[in-house]
Each structure stands twice: as C-alpha cells, then as structure tokens.
Design an enzyme around this catalytic site. Sequence first.
Site, mmCIF file in Angstrom:
data_model
loop_
_atom_site.group_PDB
_atom_site.id
_atom_site.type_symbol
_atom_site.label_atom_id
_atom_site.label_comp_id
_atom_site.label_asym_id
_atom_site.label_seq_id
_atom_site.Cartn_x
_atom_site.Cartn_y
_atom_site.Cartn_z
ATOM 1 N N GLU A 103 47.609 34.919 38.228
ATOM 2 C CA GLU A 103 48.524 33.796 38.341
ATOM 3 C C GLU A 103 48.635 33.443 39.816
ATOM 4 O O GLU A 103 48.534 34.321 40.683
ATOM 5 C CB GLU A 103 49.899 34.123 37.775
ATOM 6 C CG GLU A 103 50.684 35.003 38.692
ATOM 7 C CD GLU A 103 52.083 35.284 38.227
ATOM 8 O OE1 GLU A 103 52.972 35.213 39.072
ATOM 9 O OE2 GLU A 103 52.265 35.603 37.054
ATOM 10 N N TYR A 115 39.598 31.118 43.983
ATOM 11 C CA TYR A 115 39.457 31.542 42.596
ATOM 12 C C TYR A 115 38.496 30.641 41.821
ATOM 13 O O TYR A 115 37.665 31.133 41.054
ATOM 14 C CB TYR A 115 40.816 31.590 41.905
ATOM 15 C CG TYR A 115 41.792 32.566 42.540
ATOM 16 C CD1 TYR A 115 41.389 33.811 42.998
ATOM 17 C CD2 TYR A 115 43.131 32.223 42.686
ATOM 18 C CE1 TYR A 115 42.285 34.691 43.582
ATOM 19 C CE2 TYR A 115 44.034 33.109 43.263
ATOM 20 C CZ TYR A 115 43.608 34.333 43.707
ATOM 21 O OH TYR A 115 44.487 35.211 44.279
#
Length: 145
Positions: A103, A115
């Site tokens: 997250e 990411y």
Amino acid sequence: MIFVREMQESDIDAVSEINKEAFGKDAKADLKKILGLPQYYCYVAESDGTVCGFLELTVAADEAEIVFIATKNNYKRQGVANLLMSKLVEAAKENGAKKIFLEVETSNLPAIYLYTKFGFREMYRRKDYYGKNKDAIILSRPLDF
C-alpha cells in the site's frame, strides 16, 4: 559500490534513522521484535560501510507484502531503491510467494513510479486511509513473469 545484504541487529540504529527520515517514526523496538522472525525478511543497502536503505518484507502462504522500503535522503536517485526492489522480488520468489502486495499513499509519486516500474498495478484504493484526503493505493504484482 552499493550492495544489498540481510539486515543484522547492528543495523537497527541506522535503519531506524532512515525510517524516521522517510516515515517520521522510530522503528528500533519494532525492528528488534521482528528481526529473525521466520515470516519477516529484512535487508539493507550498504555503500562504503554506510547503511543507505532498507526493506522489510513478510511472506505468508503464497503472498508477500512490502512492509517498508526506504532510502536515506542523501542516497536517493542513486539506484538504491532499484537494488532493494530487485532483492525484494527475489526473496519473495525464493520463499514461495506467488504475488506481492503493498500500500502507498496517493501523494507518494516517486514510490508509485518505482512500484509501477517493477510491474505493480493498482487493485483498489482506501479512501482517507492516511487521514482526511490521504488515500492509500493497494498495488499488487504476480511473480510468474
């Protein structure tokens, strides 16, 4: 030269300082608790004897979760996060994970870029997770490619 190795107890102070820089929290007590637990995989990036980044990963069943990854401010944009992410993917695979989750706050654009560069895709969002108007993005990446 920067390399990645397993975190040792002697790294806790340096890692806690990076954690304070990145997240505003002292992590010494937590690190002492988790270091060596079988489901936690902790690594540091080191350059000339200086810990310049760290990652914390958990693996349960066939799922891995990135708990923390951070780079010391004066080592950013030097490839530290890329090395840590490569190690993270390798460690997750070696320990039986088929998918990695994480997250991240929607405003953390450098992390989101990192990411997505490593193949993570958005699954969903948690509204106001980090406070008013501070949403979390839940990302995942399969490990079969």
